[in-house]
Write a protein that holds these residues in place. Sequence first.
Motif, short mmCIF file in Angstrom:
data_model
loop_
_atom_site.label_atom_id
_atom_site.label_comp_id
_atom_site.label_asym_id
_atom_site.label_seq_id
_atom_site.Cartn_x
_atom_site.Cartn_y
_atom_site.Cartn_z
N PRO A 1 3.83 47.41 -9.26
CA PRO A 1 3.99 46.46 -10.37
C PRO A 1 2.67 46.01 -10.99
CG PRO A 1 4.15 45.31 -8.29
CD PRO A 1 3.90 46.76 -7.95
N SER B 1 0.83 43.54 -16.21
CA SER B 1 2.07 44.07 -16.79
C SER B 1 2.23 45.50 -16.29
CB SER B 1 2.02 44.04 -18.31
OG SER B 1 1.00 44.91 -18.80
N VAL B 2 3.43 46.01 -16.42
CA VAL B 2 3.65 47.42 -16.06
C VAL B 2 3.33 48.30 -17.26
CG1 VAL B 2 5.37 46.93 -14.30
CG2 VAL B 2 6.09 47.23 -16.67
N ASP B 3 3.02 49.55 -16.99
CA ASP B 3 2.77 50.51 -18.07
C ASP B 3 3.52 51.80 -17.75
OD1 ASP B 3 1.89 52.11 -20.08
OD2 ASP B 3 -0.19 52.26 -19.40
N ARG C 1 13.45 52.27 -20.54
CA ARG C 1 12.71 51.03 -20.67
C ARG C 1 13.39 50.11 -21.68
NH1 ARG C 1 7.29 52.88 -22.79
NH2 ARG C 1 8.48 54.71 -23.45
N ASP C 2 13.28 48.81 -21.44
CA ASP C 2 13.82 47.85 -22.39
C ASP C 2 12.79 47.54 -23.47
OD1 ASP C 2 11.99 46.05 -21.30
OD2 ASP C 2 13.49 44.97 -20.13
N SER D 1 10.71 45.22 -23.81
CA SER D 1 9.42 44.73 -23.31
C SER D 1 8.68 45.77 -22.49
CB SER D 1 9.63 43.47 -22.48
OG SER D 1 10.40 43.76 -21.31
N GLU E 1 9.81 47.09 -19.67
CA GLU E 1 10.23 47.04 -18.27
C GLU E 1 11.29 48.11 -18.00
OE1 GLU E 1 9.18 45.16 -15.79
OE2 GLU E 1 7.82 43.85 -16.91
N LEU F 1 9.08 47.79 -7.02
CA LEU F 1 8.95 46.74 -8.04
C LEU F 1 9.51 45.42 -7.51
CD1 LEU F 1 10.08 48.74 -11.19
CD2 LEU F 1 7.74 48.26 -10.43
#
Length: 405
Positions: free
Chosen positions: A132, A342-344, A353-354, A356, A358, A376
Amino acid sequence: MPIERIDTLVIGGGQAGLVMSYRLKQRGIMHLVLERARIAERWRSERWDGLKFQFPNWSVQLPDFAFPHSDPDAFATSGEIVTFIDAFAEFIAPPIRCGVEVTRLKRGNAGFIAECTDGTIEASNVVIATGPYQQPLVPDLLRDHPAFQVHASAYRNPGQLPPGAVLVVGGGASGAQIADELHRAGRRVFLSIGQHTRMPRRYRGQDLTWWFGALRLFDMTAEQRGPIRVNPSITGAYGGYTIDFRRFAADGITLLGRVLAARDGVLEIAPGLAESLATGDAYYAGFLDMLDAHVEQHGLHLPADPAVRNVLADPPSVTEPVRRLDLGKEDIHAVVWATGYSVDFSWIDLPVRDHSGEPVHRGGVSEVPGLYFLGLPYLSKLYSAFLSGVGDDAAVLADHIAARR
């Protein structure tokens, strides 16, 4: 260059990727683990020298592999955690390639195509175990200011920073530990905090980790965790102690509210510091009430601990809060951004992915058949991203992969 083919590809060679490999091996599933750098790279290169793990030694484990220690109640250094993960890797002997980065993941004729820095791999299943903490978040507030600035992931020790006062932004576990370390090193420290949750390091003779196990809080799902979504400010440094920002202030650290804006080296500080501390106190007191209720309900013989509920008086930085901070006038030449990550997953060329960024999944199982996520926070429960919890999720995913075959 010919395409290499494998049943299951695991991307990431940290604790999650290694545990996934172990679970796949137990089920006889052929697989390959790819790691962009070294095993447990973030533990090696993105932790500061004085960091102490937040969980006591007695609670640290990976599947079928306990953490070796001489003091169960002590807290490990990051180097000791690296040694532990290395030993686990030797124990399970994973099929792993280090120094290989996946630059793109897309659909293939027989599942997925992973474009890598050393070639292309086709896999029927892919488990993304990259963790994460992928993209350090650094506000753009002081982009043109000459002060030395570093994210917590790149902070190493007080000697890394230029002489003078230090501003630490962020009151989570990292920000609190770093601010305390700098203060103990003789630095003048300003600490900017916002909403936070306080918890006791120990209560009624037991560590916080013991209490989480006793109340089965590690099994809490994302739906059960409630409206407060910030991680608690806890530490294992200096033997482990309860973080109390009023105590920090009494010891000489200047507390600030959230940083709102900056111009010409002058920071605008949000109001509400006293309210943030009060909210943290309320959460803390409510948590202690829950622990006391558990003791009474189960008839546990644990000593009372009334001193833990003592609240210090508000320091001057709270009663007369700073609203404008001039870095130059305060001799602040370094800023440590303990502002999270943040995640990448931008390299995943699939609809998982949504808005944002995620990943969308249920317990790590995505809506794209054969694509999984592991490691995660709240993947299935609170402990999903912890060393001691990732093994349960990995077993579920391994069973899901086995069933697909």
